[in-house]
Design a protein around this motif. Structure first.
Motif, PDB file in Angstrom:
ATOM      1  N   LYS A   1       9.795 -14.237 -57.069  1.00  0.00           N
ATOM      2  CA  LYS A   1       8.956 -13.485 -57.997  1.00  0.00           C
ATOM      3  C   LYS A   1       8.008 -14.423 -58.744  1.00  0.00           C
ATOM      4  O   LYS A   1       6.815 -14.127 -58.877  1.00  0.00           O
ATOM      5  CB  LYS A   1       9.844 -12.729 -58.992  1.00  0.00           C
ATOM      6  N   ARG A   2       8.526 -15.562 -59.216  1.00  0.00           N
ATOM      7  CA  ARG A   2       7.673 -16.523 -59.919  1.00  0.00           C
ATOM      8  C   ARG A   2       6.540 -17.025 -59.032  1.00  0.00           C
ATOM      9  O   ARG A   2       5.381 -17.105 -59.465  1.00  0.00           O
ATOM     10  CB  ARG A   2       8.510 -17.715 -60.403  1.00  0.00           C
ATOM     11  N   VAL A   3       6.869 -17.348 -57.794  1.00  0.00           N
ATOM     12  CA  VAL A   3       5.852 -17.842 -56.863  1.00  0.00           C
ATOM     13  C   VAL A   3       4.812 -16.762 -56.580  1.00  0.00           C
ATOM     14  O   VAL A   3       3.598 -17.014 -56.637  1.00  0.00           O
ATOM     15  CB  VAL A   3       6.507 -18.314 -55.546  1.00  0.00           C
ATOM     16  N   CYS A   4       5.267 -15.561 -56.296  1.00  0.00           N
ATOM     17  CA  CYS A   4       4.352 -14.480 -55.936  1.00  0.00           C
ATOM     18  C   CYS A   4       3.440 -14.103 -57.098  1.00  0.00           C
ATOM     19  O   CYS A   4       2.238 -13.851 -56.911  1.00  0.00           O
ATOM     20  CB  CYS A   4       5.135 -13.261 -55.448  1.00  0.00           C
ATOM     21  N   GLU A   5       3.980 -14.066 -58.297  1.00  0.00           N
ATOM     22  CA  GLU A   5       3.153 -13.688 -59.441  1.00  0.00           C
ATOM     23  C   GLU A   5       2.157 -14.788 -59.789  1.00  0.00           C
ATOM     24  O   GLU A   5       1.021 -14.506 -60.194  1.00  0.00           O
ATOM     25  CB  GLU A   5       4.036 -13.330 -60.628  1.00  0.00           C
ATOM     26  N   ALA A   6       2.549 -16.059 -59.626  1.00  0.00           N
ATOM     27  CA  ALA A   6       1.598 -17.148 -59.848  1.00  0.00           C
ATOM     28  C   ALA A   6       0.484 -17.095 -58.811  1.00  0.00           C
ATOM     29  O   ALA A   6      -0.690 -17.308 -59.138  1.00  0.00           O
ATOM     30  CB  ALA A   6       2.320 -18.497 -59.793  1.00  0.00           C
ATOM     31  N   ALA A   7       0.827 -16.791 -57.566  1.00  0.00           N
ATOM     32  CA  ALA A   7      -0.184 -16.694 -56.511  1.00  0.00           C
ATOM     33  C   ALA A   7      -1.175 -15.573 -56.800  1.00  0.00           C
ATOM     34  O   ALA A   7      -2.384 -15.698 -56.551  1.00  0.00           O
ATOM     35  CB  ALA A   7       0.487 -16.471 -55.160  1.00  0.00           C
TER      36      ALA A   7
ATOM     37  N   CYS B   1      -1.851  -5.208 -51.621  1.00  0.00           N
ATOM     38  CA  CYS B   1      -0.804  -4.582 -50.802  1.00  0.00           C
ATOM     39  C   CYS B   1      -0.065  -3.482 -51.554  1.00  0.00           C
ATOM     40  O   CYS B   1       0.155  -3.584 -52.769  1.00  0.00           O
ATOM     41  CB  CYS B   1       0.211  -5.633 -50.335  1.00  0.00           C
ATOM     42  N   LYS B   2       0.366  -2.468 -50.830  1.00  0.00           N
ATOM     43  CA  LYS B   2       1.259  -1.449 -51.392  1.00  0.00           C
ATOM     44  C   LYS B   2       2.698  -1.939 -51.383  1.00  0.00           C
ATOM     45  O   LYS B   2       3.504  -1.537 -52.213  1.00  0.00           O
ATOM     46  CB  LYS B   2       1.151  -0.148 -50.592  1.00  0.00           C
ATOM     47  N   HIS B   3       3.018  -2.789 -50.427  1.00  0.00           N
ATOM     48  CA  HIS B   3       4.347  -3.401 -50.330  1.00  0.00           C
ATOM     49  C   HIS B   3       4.192  -4.669 -49.497  1.00  0.00           C
ATOM     50  O   HIS B   3       3.216  -4.834 -48.757  1.00  0.00           O
ATOM     51  CB  HIS B   3       5.363  -2.448 -49.693  1.00  0.00           C
ATOM     52  N   TYR B   4       5.161  -5.569 -49.622  1.00  0.00           N
ATOM     53  CA  TYR B   4       5.076  -6.840 -48.896  1.00  0.00           C
ATOM     54  C   TYR B   4       6.461  -7.191 -48.363  1.00  0.00           C
ATOM     55  O   TYR B   4       7.481  -6.931 -49.016  1.00  0.00           O
ATOM     56  CB  TYR B   4       4.576  -7.957 -49.822  1.00  0.00           C
ATOM     57  N   THR B   5       6.471  -7.810 -47.162  1.00  0.00           N
ATOM     58  CA  THR B   5       7.735  -8.106 -46.489  1.00  0.00           C
ATOM     59  C   THR B   5       7.803  -9.573 -46.082  1.00  0.00           C
ATOM     60  O   THR B   5       6.863 -10.093 -45.468  1.00  0.00           O
ATOM     61  CB  THR B   5       7.895  -7.229 -45.231  1.00  0.00           C
ATOM     62  N   PHE B   6       8.910 -10.233 -46.424  1.00  0.00           N
ATOM     63  CA  PHE B   6       9.235 -11.567 -45.926  1.00  0.00           C
ATOM     64  C   PHE B   6      10.329 -11.435 -44.871  1.00  0.00           C
ATOM     65  O   PHE B   6      11.380 -10.835 -45.130  1.00  0.00           O
ATOM     66  CB  PHE B   6       9.772 -12.467 -47.041  1.00  0.00           C
ATOM     67  N   ILE B   7      10.110 -11.983 -43.684  1.00  0.00           N
ATOM     68  CA  ILE B   7      11.151 -12.133 -42.673  1.00  0.00           C
ATOM     69  C   ILE B   7      11.485 -13.610 -42.603  1.00  0.00           C
ATOM     70  O   ILE B   7      10.603 -14.436 -42.337  1.00  0.00           O
ATOM     71  CB  ILE B   7      10.688 -11.613 -41.301  1.00  0.00           C
TER      72      ILE B   7
ATOM     73  N   GLY C   1      10.681 -25.321 -38.195  1.00  0.00           N
ATOM     74  CA  GLY C   1      10.297 -24.595 -39.395  1.00  0.00           C
ATOM     75  C   GLY C   1       8.824 -24.252 -39.353  1.00  0.00           C
ATOM     76  O   GLY C   1       8.086 -24.637 -38.445  1.00  0.00           O
ATOM     77  N   GLY C   2       8.377 -23.504 -40.353  1.00  0.00           N
ATOM     78  CA  GLY C   2       6.983 -23.100 -40.439  1.00  0.00           C
ATOM     79  C   GLY C   2       6.876 -21.636 -40.790  1.00  0.00           C
ATOM     80  O   GLY C   2       7.858 -20.965 -41.105  1.00  0.00           O
ATOM     81  N   GLY C   3       5.668 -21.132 -40.733  1.00  0.00           N
ATOM     82  CA  GLY C   3       5.448 -19.736 -41.070  1.00  0.00           C
ATOM     83  C   GLY C   3       4.197 -19.216 -40.406  1.00  0.00           C
ATOM     84  O   GLY C   3       3.365 -19.980 -39.917  1.00  0.00           O
ATOM     85  N   LEU C   4       4.062 -17.900 -40.389  1.00  0.00           N
ATOM     86  CA  LEU C   4       2.847 -17.269 -39.877  1.00  0.00           C
ATOM     87  C   LEU C   4       2.522 -16.079 -40.764  1.00  0.00           C
ATOM     88  O   LEU C   4       3.366 -15.226 -41.013  1.00  0.00           O
ATOM     89  CB  LEU C   4       3.022 -16.819 -38.427  1.00  0.00           C
ATOM     90  N   GLU C   5       1.278 -16.066 -41.235  1.00  0.00           N
ATOM     91  CA  GLU C   5       0.833 -15.051 -42.181  1.00  0.00           C
ATOM     92  C   GLU C   5       0.444 -13.757 -41.483  1.00  0.00           C
ATOM     93  O   GLU C   5      -0.009 -13.763 -40.337  1.00  0.00           O
ATOM     94  CB  GLU C   5      -0.362 -15.578 -42.969  1.00  0.00           C
TER      95      GLU C   5
ATOM     96  N   HIS D   1       2.672 -21.028 -49.560  1.00  0.00           N
ATOM     97  CA  HIS D   1       1.603 -21.172 -48.567  1.00  0.00           C
ATOM     98  C   HIS D   1       1.379 -19.867 -47.811  1.00  0.00           C
ATOM     99  O   HIS D   1       0.253 -19.342 -47.771  1.00  0.00           O
ATOM    100  CB  HIS D   1       1.957 -22.294 -47.587  1.00  0.00           C
ATOM    101  N   GLU D   2       2.429 -19.350 -47.198  1.00  0.00           N
ATOM    102  CA  GLU D   2       2.258 -18.157 -46.373  1.00  0.00           C
ATOM    103  C   GLU D   2       1.907 -16.932 -47.210  1.00  0.00           C
ATOM    104  O   GLU D   2       1.145 -16.068 -46.764  1.00  0.00           O
ATOM    105  CB  GLU D   2       3.519 -17.901 -45.545  1.00  0.00           C
ATOM    106  N   TYR D   3       2.432 -16.870 -48.413  1.00  0.00           N
ATOM    107  CA  TYR D   3       2.123 -15.726 -49.275  1.00  0.00           C
ATOM    108  C   TYR D   3       0.663 -15.728 -49.689  1.00  0.00           C
ATOM    109  O   TYR D   3       0.005 -14.676 -49.697  1.00  0.00           O
ATOM    110  CB  TYR D   3       3.024 -15.752 -50.501  1.00  0.00           C
ATOM    111  N   PHE D   4       0.118 -16.909 -50.004  1.00  0.00           N
ATOM    112  CA  PHE D   4      -1.280 -16.955 -50.441  1.00  0.00           C
ATOM    113  C   PHE D   4      -2.234 -16.564 -49.317  1.00  0.00           C
ATOM    114  O   PHE D   4      -3.368 -16.152 -49.560  1.00  0.00           O
ATOM    115  CB  PHE D   4      -1.643 -18.340 -50.987  1.00  0.00           C
ATOM    116  N   HIS D   5      -1.766 -16.664 -48.082  1.00  0.00           N
ATOM    117  CA  HIS D   5      -2.592 -16.237 -46.958  1.00  0.00           C
ATOM    118  C   HIS D   5      -2.920 -14.749 -47.010  1.00  0.00           C
ATOM    119  O   HIS D   5      -3.867 -14.307 -46.349  1.00  0.00           O
ATOM    120  CB  HIS D   5      -1.875 -16.530 -45.637  1.00  0.00           C
ATOM    121  N   LEU D   6      -2.163 -13.942 -47.751  1.00  0.00           N
ATOM    122  CA  LEU D   6      -2.493 -12.522 -47.800  1.00  0.00           C
ATOM    123  C   LEU D   6      -3.866 -12.327 -48.429  1.00  0.00           C
ATOM    124  O   LEU D   6      -4.528 -11.306 -48.192  1.00  0.00           O
ATOM    125  CB  LEU D   6      -1.403 -11.716 -48.512  1.00  0.00           C
ATOM    126  N   TRP D   7      -4.311 -13.308 -49.199  1.00  0.00           N
ATOM    127  CA  TRP D   7      -5.686 -13.335 -49.687  1.00  0.00           C
ATOM    128  C   TRP D   7      -6.540 -14.237 -48.779  1.00  0.00           C
ATOM    129  O   TRP D   7      -7.462 -13.748 -48.140  1.00  0.00           O
ATOM    130  CB  TRP D   7      -5.748 -13.839 -51.132  1.00  0.00           C
TER     131      TRP D   7
END
Length: 618
Positions: A247-253, A262-268, A276-280, A309-315
């Motif tokens: 929550k802290r990371v997402c709200e700062a982003a 987004c209406k909703h957001y999902t982390f898998i 390791g790594g991620g894909l937006e 990193h991956e969350y900020f990609h939504l923007w």
């Protein structure tokens, strides 16, 4: 006269009836076809034998003959993407497809593969069913995977498409393996239909990964948006703490742009033994991390960095984007010079967001910035390839490194992160602290994503950056972005009262410039640094080092070099392709740097104020 008058009347009525009949709309179903029903595309995804690593797909196409020109051409071409957005490499997903068949009315119709990723079905029928299997045994964020524990779908590697139907709604019906109860995806669920989801078009479908199994879920709300986290893998974590820190990371982003789209957001989240790594994605992301991700404070913070990193990609990327990054061509490379912005500046923001959220102190953040600069300055390729070139060549170099890559390339992630820092500082200085890189992101989001509903060109980005900075940024774009020339870092740090200092210890120890692998008790050269002693004097990748100065090396070359002085000559015996060769190597000065940001003496009030603005110090 009465008889003639009646005849005239009858003739007049008949003439009117004929004229009306010629212009009136005929009844539907008699003289013309009814309006064509809208095309529909439904995929039924099953995995009846997950231990075999196969998904089975049934693609149901209805009312498609007119839209696809099948009535005219007598065939329909069905395609599989060759890559997935966010990962810039042609991956040839069709290589995993088998047992392609086509049916009309329950009966087979002819089909043939006409290109590496294209199947031609001979039919002019409106309704068509296609079945195929996909081998899925590579668990990465860019590929699909299924085994007895779970299934994961990267849609580009699973779902075929027709060019003319990409704009139509696409529905997915998941039939989980009998032991599995949970499906997690950013797709919209269809009301009243279990495990059934819908995407407004094919682009959205491709942008929505799917996790299938018995994954654990927890939820939280950030920036007034509900978030779901799906956790796969045997791992211990403190759910209360982890949820609060997400929550802290997402709200700062969210404070960067100031609007959450987004209406909703999902982390898998996949917890795996290695990698390791991620894909937006548009309203979701897939993360891969070690099972020890939460076991130490260092590991934990590293994981939160990945989240940021991956969350900020939504923007940045999914909405703030160069024109090349959507709508996508799924069959060919999509070139841009601006991955340094899309990926690299997202790498800048990952640490910047953690600073805002209080996970990094100002001092720790300065250490990160200094280390980032050291990383690119210690790579010889930084003097060969620009950030813009690195972005353009991602398709052939970025994901295909070889033993010489460090000498000829630079990562648009690491270089772009440094460029994000410099551009942020340039805007802060140019606007006297009134604006920052955040304001540029807000402008791009508002002007191009929301207003013009498109990406921006390289030139449009530069004009926007200079508008926000309030001055020309020739040195930034000409030198830092578009060339491999040295950057005057202190010109960017001086306005915030800092200077960049090389604090690497100056010793007389000699430098060889070769890395080796100790496999099988041998020291085999794996890379040679451009300009080093090994490079100049002819040590090659693949050489097995037998001895140094007539002493057997074994698998530890370092102890034979440690303590040697600049100018010392090593007599090195190597096995090169089965032949013994002696190479004479003269050690050189160690070129590696280690940077630290230090305060300038006699800082002005303006510098101190800008420093506090930069590092979010109240």
């Amino acid at each position: 006269m009465k008889k003639n008058a009646r005849l005239l009347y009858l003739l007049t009525v008949w003439t009117f009836f004929v004229a009306f009949s010629a212009t009136a709309t005929p009844p539907i179903g008699k003289d013309e076809d009814p309006p064509a029903a809208s095309p529909s595309i439904t995929y039924v995804l099953s995995m009846p034998e997950p231990q075999t690593h196969y998904f089975e797909v049934e693609m149901q196409l209805k009312n498609v003959a007119t839209a696809t020109n099948a009535k005219k051409n007598g065939y329909i071409d069905i395609k599989m993407p060759v890559w997935t957005p966010g990962s810039y490499l042609i991956r040839e997903y069709a290589k995993n497809v088998e047992a392609f068949t086509a049916m009309v009315g329950g009966k087979p119709v002819p089909s043939e593969k006409i290109r590496k990723n294209t199947w031609r079905v001979t039919t002019a029928d409106d309704n068509l069913t296609i079945r195929y299997r996909v081998y899925a045994n590579e668990l990465t964020v860019r590929t699909s995977f299924v085994d007895v524990d779970h299934g994961y779908v990267t849609p580009a590697s699973m779902f075929m498409y027709h060019d003319a139907l990409k704009g139509q709604p696409h529905r997915v019906v998941v039939q989980p393996y009998k032991a599995w109860k949970t499906v997690t995806t950013g797709l919209e669920p269809v009301s009243g239909a279990e495990y059934t989801y819908e995407a407004a078009d094919y682009d959205l479908l491709v942008d929505s990964p799917i996790e299938i199994g018995n994954q654990r879920l927890f939820t939280f709300t950030a920036a007034n948006v509900p978030h779901t986290v799906a956790m796969f893998g045997d791992v211990y974590y403190d759910e209360k703490r982890l949820s609060a820190d997400y929550k802290r990371v997402c709200e700062a982003a969210a404070t960067v742009v100031g609007e959450h789209p987004c209406k909703h957001y999902t982390f898998i989240v996949h917890h795996i033994p290695q990698g390791g790594g991620g894909l937006e994605h548009l309203n979701s992301t897939t993360l891969e991390t070690y099972r020890t991700a939460y076991s130490t404070e260092t590991n934990y913070k590293n994981f939160l960095t990945l989240v940021a990193h991956e969350y900020f990609h939504l923007w940045n990327v999914k909405r703030i984007r160069p024109v090349a990054l959507g709508p996508f061509d799924y069959e060919n490379e999509n070139y841009t010079h601006m991955l340094w912005l899309s990926e690299g500046c997202t790498s800048f923001y990952e640490d910047n967001i953690l600073r805002r959220a209080g996970f990094h102190t100002p001092e720790a953040y300065l250490t990160i910035v200094g280390n980032d600069i050291g990383t690119i300055e210690n790579q010889p390729g930084n003097r060969v390839q620009s950030a813009a070139e690195s972005s353009w060549d991602a398709w052939i170099k970025g994901y295909r490194p070889n033993e010489n890559s460090s000498n000829t390339t630079i990562s648009y992630y690491s270089k772009g992160s440094v460029l994000g820092t410099l551009l942020n500082l340039a805007i802060l200085a140019g606007s006297n602290g009134e604006r920052s890189l955040d304001d540029l992101m807000r402008f791009l989001y508002s002007e191009y994503y929301k207003k013009q509903k498109r990406g921006f060109t390289d030139e449009e980005f530069r004009r926007a950056a200079e508008q926000i900075a309030g001055r020309k940024l020739d040195d930034f774009f000409t030198t830092a972005v578009n060339s491999a020339n040295p950057i005057n870092y202190n010109a960017y740090f001086e306005p915030v009262g800092l200077k960049l200092t090389n604090v690497a210890s100056k010793t007389q120890d000699g430098f060889l410039g070769a890395s080796t692998s100790p496999a099988n008790g041998k020291a085999t050269v794996t890379s040679v640094r451009r300009g080093s002693a090994a490079y100049t004097d002819g040590l090659n990748v693949g050489d097995e080092i037998i001895s140094v100065d007539d002493i057997r090396v074994g698998d530890d070359l370092l102890r034979f070099v440690s303590g040697r002085r600049v100018g010392d000559v090593l007599k090195v015996l190597v096995n090169r392709a089965g032949l013994l060769r002696e190479v004479s190597i003269t050690l050189t000065q160690n070129p590696l740097v280690s940077y630290r940001l230090e305060p300038l003496p006699n800082q002005t009030d303006a510098q101190k104020a800008l420093y506090n603005k930069w590092l979010f110090i109240k």
